[in-house]
Motif scaffolding. Sequence first.
Motif, PDB file in Angstrom:
ATOM      1  N   GLU A 201       0.815  -1.216   0.000  1.00  0.00           N
ATOM      2  CA  GLU A 201       0.000   0.000   0.000  1.00  0.00           C
ATOM      3  C   GLU A 201       0.854   1.273   0.000  1.00  0.00           C
ATOM      4  N   ASN A 202       2.151   1.135   0.309  1.00  0.00           N
ATOM      5  CA  ASN A 202       3.009   2.317   0.413  1.00  0.00           C
ATOM      6  C   ASN A 202       3.257   3.009  -0.926  1.00  0.00           C
ATOM      7  N   TRP A 203       2.918   2.335  -2.034  1.00  0.00           N
ATOM      8  CA  TRP A 203       3.069   2.985  -3.341  1.00  0.00           C
ATOM      9  C   TRP A 203       2.146   4.192  -3.456  1.00  0.00           C
ATOM     10  N   LYS A 204       1.118   4.276  -2.596  1.00  0.00           N
ATOM     11  CA  LYS A 204       0.176   5.392  -2.635  1.00  0.00           C
ATOM     12  C   LYS A 204       0.771   6.665  -2.040  1.00  0.00           C
ATOM     13  N   ARG A 205       1.904   6.559  -1.390  1.00  0.00           N
ATOM     14  CA  ARG A 205       2.529   7.726  -0.770  1.00  0.00           C
ATOM     15  C   ARG A 205       3.106   8.655  -1.845  1.00  0.00           C
ATOM     16  N   PRO A 206       3.428   9.906  -1.469  1.00  0.00           N
ATOM     17  CA  PRO A 206       3.999  10.832  -2.454  1.00  0.00           C
ATOM     18  C   PRO A 206       5.218  10.238  -3.154  1.00  0.00           C
ATOM     19  N   GLN A 207       5.357  10.537  -4.448  1.00  0.00           N
ATOM     20  CA  GLN A 207       6.439   9.960  -5.239  1.00  0.00           C
ATOM     21  C   GLN A 207       7.800  10.264  -4.644  1.00  0.00           C
ATOM     22  N   GLU A 208       7.944  11.449  -4.082  1.00  0.00           N
ATOM     23  CA  GLU A 208       9.226  11.827  -3.487  1.00  0.00           C
ATOM     24  C   GLU A 208       9.590  10.888  -2.335  1.00  0.00           C
TER      25      GLU A 208
ATOM     26  N   GLY B  62       1.961   4.020  18.094  1.00  0.00           N
ATOM     27  CA  GLY B  62       0.688   4.300  18.730  1.00  0.00           C
ATOM     28  C   GLY B  62      -0.552   3.836  17.998  1.00  0.00           C
ATOM     29  N   GLU B  63      -0.417   3.329  16.776  1.00  0.00           N
ATOM     30  CA  GLU B  63      -1.588   2.830  16.049  1.00  0.00           C
ATOM     31  C   GLU B  63      -1.932   1.423  16.525  1.00  0.00           C
ATOM     32  N   LEU B  64      -3.232   1.101  16.563  1.00  0.00           N
ATOM     33  CA  LEU B  64      -3.685  -0.189  17.097  1.00  0.00           C
ATOM     34  C   LEU B  64      -4.281  -1.045  15.992  1.00  0.00           C
ATOM     35  N   ARG B  65      -3.481  -1.353  15.002  1.00  0.00           N
ATOM     36  CA  ARG B  65      -3.930  -2.215  13.912  1.00  0.00           C
ATOM     37  C   ARG B  65      -2.734  -2.971  13.351  1.00  0.00           C
ATOM     38  N   VAL B  66      -3.015  -4.039  12.584  1.00  0.00           N
ATOM     39  CA  VAL B  66      -1.927  -4.860  12.038  1.00  0.00           C
ATOM     40  C   VAL B  66      -1.557  -4.457  10.610  1.00  0.00           C
ATOM     41  N   SER B  67      -2.418  -3.672   9.947  1.00  0.00           N
ATOM     42  CA  SER B  67      -2.088  -3.075   8.637  1.00  0.00           C
ATOM     43  C   SER B  67      -1.640  -4.095   7.593  1.00  0.00           C
ATOM     44  N   ASN B  68      -2.389  -5.177   7.478  1.00  0.00           N
ATOM     45  CA  ASN B  68      -2.162  -6.136   6.392  1.00  0.00           C
ATOM     46  C   ASN B  68      -0.774  -6.770   6.456  1.00  0.00           C
ATOM     47  N   PHE B  69      -0.264  -6.970   7.663  1.00  0.00           N
ATOM     48  CA  PHE B  69       1.067  -7.563   7.835  1.00  0.00           C
ATOM     49  C   PHE B  69       0.937  -8.972   8.406  1.00  0.00           C
ATOM     50  N   LEU B  70       1.425  -9.969   7.670  1.00  0.00           N
ATOM     51  CA  LEU B  70       1.478 -11.358   8.150  1.00  0.00           C
ATOM     52  C   LEU B  70       0.123 -11.845   8.662  1.00  0.00           C
ATOM     53  N   LEU B  71      -0.932 -11.586   7.907  1.00  0.00           N
ATOM     54  CA  LEU B  71      -2.282 -11.934   8.369  1.00  0.00           C
ATOM     55  C   LEU B  71      -2.426 -13.416   8.677  1.00  0.00           C
ATOM     56  N   TRP B  72      -1.825 -14.250   7.881  1.00  0.00           N
ATOM     57  CA  TRP B  72      -1.889 -15.695   8.092  1.00  0.00           C
ATOM     58  C   TRP B  72      -1.040 -16.098   9.299  1.00  0.00           C
ATOM     59  N   GLN B  73       0.146 -15.545   9.386  1.00  0.00           N
ATOM     60  CA  GLN B  73       1.140 -16.017  10.351  1.00  0.00           C
ATOM     61  C   GLN B  73       0.885 -15.546  11.783  1.00  0.00           C
TER      62      GLN B  73
ATOM     63  N   PHE C 265       9.237  -6.537   1.952  1.00  0.00           N
ATOM     64  CA  PHE C 265       9.427  -5.401   1.042  1.00  0.00           C
ATOM     65  C   PHE C 265       8.433  -5.521  -0.104  1.00  0.00           C
ATOM     66  N   ASN C 266       7.609  -4.505  -0.269  1.00  0.00           N
ATOM     67  CA  ASN C 266       6.460  -4.578  -1.173  1.00  0.00           C
ATOM     68  C   ASN C 266       5.631  -5.825  -0.852  1.00  0.00           C
ATOM     69  N   TYR C 267       5.291  -5.917   0.415  1.00  0.00           N
ATOM     70  CA  TYR C 267       4.589  -7.090   0.947  1.00  0.00           C
ATOM     71  C   TYR C 267       3.209  -6.668   1.460  1.00  0.00           C
TER      72      TYR C 267
END
Length: 261
Positions: free
Chosen positions: A75-82, A195-206, A145-147
Amino acid sequence: MALFKLRSAVKREPVVATVPRHIAIVMDGNGRWAKKRFMPRVFGHKHGVDALVRTVKASADRGVEYLTVFAFSSENWKRPQEEVSGLMGLALATVANHLAKMTTEGVRIRIVGDLSTVSDKVRAALAQAEAATAHNTRIHLTVAFNYGGRWDVLQACRRAIEAGVAADQLDEARLAQFMALKHAPDPDLFIRTGGELRVSNFLLWQIAYSELHFTDCLWPDFGEAELDAALVAYAGRERRFGGVEAAEPAAAADALTTSGS
């Protein structure tokens, strides 16, 4: 299960605590750390690399066998190009500046994620990091990376189909052989900074049965004290894995609480 000694803020005897084999970390807060200092977001990411180097060493010193970090999400590709360009450049600089030290300290580096969309230069640098450390065994550092967790499940299903696995032969154990982290046990401890309370699509299975630990500490400030706080919290958990009785004792955390009474 590895053991290590923690010292509390006051002077007490060290307490022996159990250490998770595998820790997964969402390294969040780099941009906010930089903003607080009126600097570009990439400045925070650069200091985040320093925090990662510290954490790898501290984890290895405490007996952690596997460390997996979320370096760049799909999802980080949505960040500013810079910022995206800065992160790609930072990946190259990190390999150039830290690979030799990681190699001598016994760190084995693995990269997981969809690398088909990154540049040839970045892909070559990541491959170099894997090849140079392939013989190391002290700690296994997996860099996502790009995961994305959903991408991981989807690609595992596709690979299972391509391998000819029949529907009635596909179970959790079989599908796990096609997941990006098939080389590592599931994380025991999941840490998210910032401080965020979410997993943000990281290792959902694991992380289905991982212990979760959230901290307000911004990632560039993360160090041994924050890591030890997470380990103490982990040692006090009762891991039942859906059962009734705890799979592991919480005596270490109890000892830390009572040692000053």
